[in-house]
Write an enzyme that holds these catalytic residues in place. Sequence first.
Site, PDB file in Angstrom:
ATOM      1  N   HIS A 177     -24.031 -24.307  -6.850  1.00 43.08           N
ATOM      2  CA  HIS A 177     -23.560 -22.927  -6.799  1.00 43.08           C
ATOM      3  C   HIS A 177     -24.683 -21.978  -7.199  1.00 43.08           C
ATOM      4  O   HIS A 177     -25.257 -22.117  -8.279  1.00 43.08           O
ATOM      5  CB  HIS A 177     -22.380 -22.716  -7.749  1.00 43.08           C
ATOM      6  N   LYS A 204     -21.717 -29.915  -0.860  1.00 44.63           N
ATOM      7  CA  LYS A 204     -21.054 -28.642  -1.146  1.00 44.63           C
ATOM      8  C   LYS A 204     -22.067 -27.620  -1.638  1.00 44.63           C
ATOM      9  O   LYS A 204     -22.881 -27.910  -2.511  1.00 44.63           O
ATOM     10  CB  LYS A 204     -19.964 -28.803  -2.206  1.00 44.63           C
TER      11      LYS A 204
END
Length: 287
Positions: A177, A204
């Site tokens: 992230h 991800k």
Amino acid sequence: MKFKYLAFSLALATCLSITALSSIAAEPYARPQPTEPVKAANMILGSAQPVIAVPLVAQTRDAILKEAAVVKALKPDLIEIRADYWDFIEDTDKSVVMLQDIKNVMGEIPILLTVRIKEERGFKDVSKEAKFAFYDRAIIEKIPTLIDVELAYGKDFIRAFKSKLEGSNIKLVVAYHDLKATPSANEIKRIMEQEISAGGDVAKIVVKPNSEEDVLTFLNGTLSFRREHPQYPIIASGSGNIGRITRLIGGLFGVDLTFASGVKGSNPTQMPVNVVRQVNNIIYPIE
């Protein structure tokens, strides 16, 4: 509210364009899907439509069970259990019981188990010892379908953890992230390659677009990864109001899962399940 109508307008325009192209093409349009999707019950992470996942973010036992019942009624493809929200997450025994109780409520709906680190938008600090003691027990009980681990732990640690999944049929999501900016498209692809190299079955990445150009950069990065590594499913989105559109159109650029809100989202830009499902049916129609 204005965004909802904007999203539907964009989705409709996209669908009409695809339909027009399909009418003159030899084959109908199909979004870029992975060659090795993850399958569990009725969920296929990598099918014609992006999977709709709903996070559970309640904090107390009673609230978690109530939230689980409400979310089940929404019929998501998958739920994400954000156990970093739990007020008892440091107690492994209580956490495993809670996880099993949620599984009992959800029935065949697959589970993505996540204890997000504080540095990457986790709800609170959770000790590494408690997090992985919980994960270890969840693996033994074979409760989740997928488990999320951050790339920040490093390749050696992640590979050692991945070895514990052997024979369990549980897949590993390796996550990254960036809460402030959007890396270049090449850097996005490189980060996702690192996630797979570390042992991820699913890559991800979440970034923070600060301009419309950043949105295009992000989508170019996910599509580049899909083109070069077509076997791996992708979970990805742009955060913030500018990045919100990626939650709807990301599937056109290789993204295989989008998060939607149930009782409450884990991110304020997540949209309600029924809105995302309607848009999915427009942009990614299933014959």
